[in-house]
Every structure is written in structure tokens, then in C-alpha cells.
Enzyme design. Sequence first.
Site, mmCIF file in Angstrom:
data_model
loop_
_atom_site.group_PDB
_atom_site.id
_atom_site.type_symbol
_atom_site.label_atom_id
_atom_site.label_comp_id
_atom_site.label_asym_id
_atom_site.label_seq_id
_atom_site.Cartn_x
_atom_site.Cartn_y
_atom_site.Cartn_z
ATOM 1 N N HIS A 74 -3.425 -4.238 3.106
ATOM 2 C CA HIS A 74 -4.555 -3.503 3.955
ATOM 3 C C HIS A 74 -4.147 -3.196 5.472
ATOM 4 O O HIS A 74 -4.585 -1.812 5.762
ATOM 5 C CB HIS A 74 -5.992 -4.229 4.099
ATOM 6 C CG HIS A 74 -7.182 -3.359 4.876
ATOM 7 N ND1 HIS A 74 -7.445 -2.303 4.176
ATOM 8 C CD2 HIS A 74 -7.530 -3.593 5.964
ATOM 9 C CE1 HIS A 74 -8.278 -1.699 4.998
ATOM 10 N NE2 HIS A 74 -8.438 -2.807 6.147
ATOM 11 N N HIS A 79 -1.192 -2.312 6.617
ATOM 12 C CA HIS A 79 -0.043 -1.517 6.504
ATOM 13 C C HIS A 79 1.091 -2.059 7.488
ATOM 14 O O HIS A 79 2.325 -1.381 7.655
ATOM 15 C CB HIS A 79 -0.337 -0.235 6.848
ATOM 16 C CG HIS A 79 -1.162 0.561 5.909
ATOM 17 N ND1 HIS A 79 -1.424 2.060 5.913
ATOM 18 C CD2 HIS A 79 -1.846 0.234 4.975
ATOM 19 C CE1 HIS A 79 -2.319 2.290 4.965
ATOM 20 N NE2 HIS A 79 -2.508 1.038 4.456
ATOM 21 N N GLU A 92 -4.104 2.273 -3.352
ATOM 22 C CA GLU A 92 -5.366 2.904 -2.962
ATOM 23 C C GLU A 92 -5.287 4.028 -2.060
ATOM 24 O O GLU A 92 -6.326 4.608 -1.759
ATOM 25 C CB GLU A 92 -6.285 1.727 -2.299
ATOM 26 C CG GLU A 92 -5.809 1.209 -1.292
ATOM 27 C CD GLU A 92 -7.072 0.935 -0.394
ATOM 28 O OE1 GLU A 92 -8.255 0.976 -0.708
ATOM 29 O OE2 GLU A 92 -6.651 0.417 0.928
ATOM 30 N N ASN A 93 -3.927 4.166 -1.464
ATOM 31 C CA ASN A 93 -3.992 5.337 -0.333
ATOM 32 C C ASN A 93 -2.890 6.252 -0.911
ATOM 33 O O ASN A 93 -2.387 7.155 -0.145
ATOM 34 C CB ASN A 93 -3.158 4.625 0.895
ATOM 35 C CG ASN A 93 -4.194 3.514 1.293
ATOM 36 O OD1 ASN A 93 -5.393 4.080 1.800
ATOM 37 N ND2 ASN A 93 -3.765 2.593 1.713
ATOM 38 N N ASP A 110 0.627 -1.212 -0.060
ATOM 39 C CA ASP A 110 -0.221 -0.026 0.054
ATOM 40 C C ASP A 110 0.971 1.391 -0.172
ATOM 41 O O ASP A 110 1.433 1.547 0.947
ATOM 42 C CB ASP A 110 -1.125 0.069 1.238
ATOM 43 C CG ASP A 110 -1.720 -1.282 1.504
ATOM 44 O OD1 ASP A 110 -1.356 -2.475 1.395
ATOM 45 O OD2 ASP A 110 -3.016 -1.075 1.541
ATOM 46 N N HIS A 149 -10.662 1.773 -0.057
ATOM 47 C CA HIS A 149 -10.789 3.106 -0.428
ATOM 48 C C HIS A 149 -10.659 3.633 -1.684
ATOM 49 O O HIS A 149 -10.464 4.817 -2.376
ATOM 50 C CB HIS A 149 -9.367 4.034 0.208
ATOM 51 C CG HIS A 149 -9.288 3.747 1.528
ATOM 52 N ND1 HIS A 149 -10.355 4.326 2.591
ATOM 53 C CD2 HIS A 149 -8.541 3.154 2.462
ATOM 54 C CE1 HIS A 149 -9.864 3.953 3.751
ATOM 55 N NE2 HIS A 149 -8.670 3.248 3.669
ATOM 56 N N HIS A 208 -7.174 -7.991 -0.067
ATOM 57 C CA HIS A 208 -7.080 -6.989 0.587
ATOM 58 C C HIS A 208 -8.011 -7.050 1.826
ATOM 59 O O HIS A 208 -9.373 -6.671 1.865
ATOM 60 C CB HIS A 208 -7.348 -5.808 -0.207
ATOM 61 C CG HIS A 208 -7.003 -4.508 0.398
ATOM 62 N ND1 HIS A 208 -5.889 -3.791 0.236
ATOM 63 C CD2 HIS A 208 -8.012 -3.411 0.778
ATOM 64 C CE1 HIS A 208 -6.023 -2.655 0.761
ATOM 65 N NE2 HIS A 208 -7.331 -2.422 1.279
#
Length: 259
Positions: free
Chosen positions: A176, A178, A40-41, A9, A69, A151
Site C-alpha cells: 500500500h 509503495h 490494484e493500481n 503494487d 482501490h 494492505h
Amino acid sequence: MPRILFIGDIVGKPGRTIVRERLPALRSELDIDVVIANAENAASGKGITGALAKELAQAGVDRMTLGDHVWDQRGFDGEIDSLDFICRPWNLPGGVPGRSWVSIGLSGGGTLGIATFLGRQFMKVTAGNLFEQIEAVFDVAGVDYWFIEVHAETTSEKVAAGWLLDGRALAVVGTHTHIPTADGRVLPGGTAYLTDAGMTGPYASVLGREVEPVIGALRDGMPRRFPVARQDVRLCGCLIDFDAATGKATAIERVEVGE
């Protein structure tokens, strides 16, 4: 022997910056064929925009996945269909924009398919049961090998998906949380597995966010802004080798590169 780098991520500007600065050399040093990243982040820690997706592509990311997200940045639902190198989760409700999977041709021949599935435990987004849908990837024509991302919040969903697909998917890698895990291995059937690839972003943080506001919110429950942190930035993920003749993974190892 083909080699895949998966980047965990990417969080905010610090994550994008280290990818831009370190990935070109990594591709050469590690003789990488394909780079996949969960993006996605990438936009301020929540969601992504078309412009930032193109920036990561220019930095050397070949294909990108998204997670819960996916729609956090306003207007991205109108951009995603024009981005043929990015896929949203496969098990989102029918009719939503975006591709449920993407593929890429390998230099030595064959096509790698890439798909991501959302877990259901402790997730705030509507998604179908991944265990009812995940095997549908093998019905897709023209794909020789599958890289599957799960995820999910819980380790149990990720581990179960790895065993379910062992011997059929080239790799099953989780994202997901992290938080990188230390359980990377090749399962008995030849599927490379890792519960979580970790975060590409600032590790002097709470999951990529500045520490003090998060602690404050956990203490009193009051709403706060959680800015993306900036210190101890690392690129994290995993490196997967596989035998193109058999479609089986031969090795998986964690990758962690600092500034």
C-alpha cells in the site's frame, strides 16, 4: 523447496510493462513456483479492469490481490466474479462481489491460500477490523499454507499482524505505501515477514505519480491531475522459500529489478 515471488503494487502501464518484459526470465532464473502480485493500481494508477488482469495473467502472474482501490475502475464490480485468479480484500463488507481468497496448487503437492486484508488507520474505505477477522483464514478447509497480505498505511498494523500470525501463516507481507522496507525476516515461529514490498512502477515519482503536480498540490491545496510517471521503472517485491514438510519459511529476501 518451493519458492514464491510476491510482486508489490503494480502501477499503471510502466508497472505492467516491466512485469511483462522481466517476469518470464525471472521465473526461470530464480526457479519460482508461484507468482503473486498486488494489481490494484494497474489501470492508470487506480484500480484494475478485467482485460488488464488477464494481461498480467498472460505475463506469468498466477494469482492477484487487490486493495482499497478495488472498485476505482467503472464496471469492475461486474467483472471480478469471472476472474478466478484474483481476490479482493477479505474484510470488505459482506455481500460485495469477488472472492475473499484464492488458492493455487503447488508443484510438489499441497495448496497455497492467498488472502489480503485492509488496514483501518488512515484508509478511506469501509472495512472490518482485520484483527478480528484475519485468523478466520485458518478455518478454510483444504488449504495447507497461507500467504497473507496486509494492505495498510501504518507499519504498526502490519507488524502486529505478522506477530499475531507467526507460526501459523507461511508469510505476512505488507503493501500500500509503495515504499519498500528493509525489515524482511523469518519470525521465530517460521513466518516470513516484510512490512512493505514496495511498488512495481516508476520510482522517479511520488508514489508512482509525476513529481511536479504532487508538489504543487502539497503547496497550495488546489486539485490537480496526477499522471502516472514514466522514468526509473522497477519491479519490486520479495522472494520467499519454505519447507513444504513443515510449512515454515526458511528465507525471505527483497527483489528489485530495473529496466
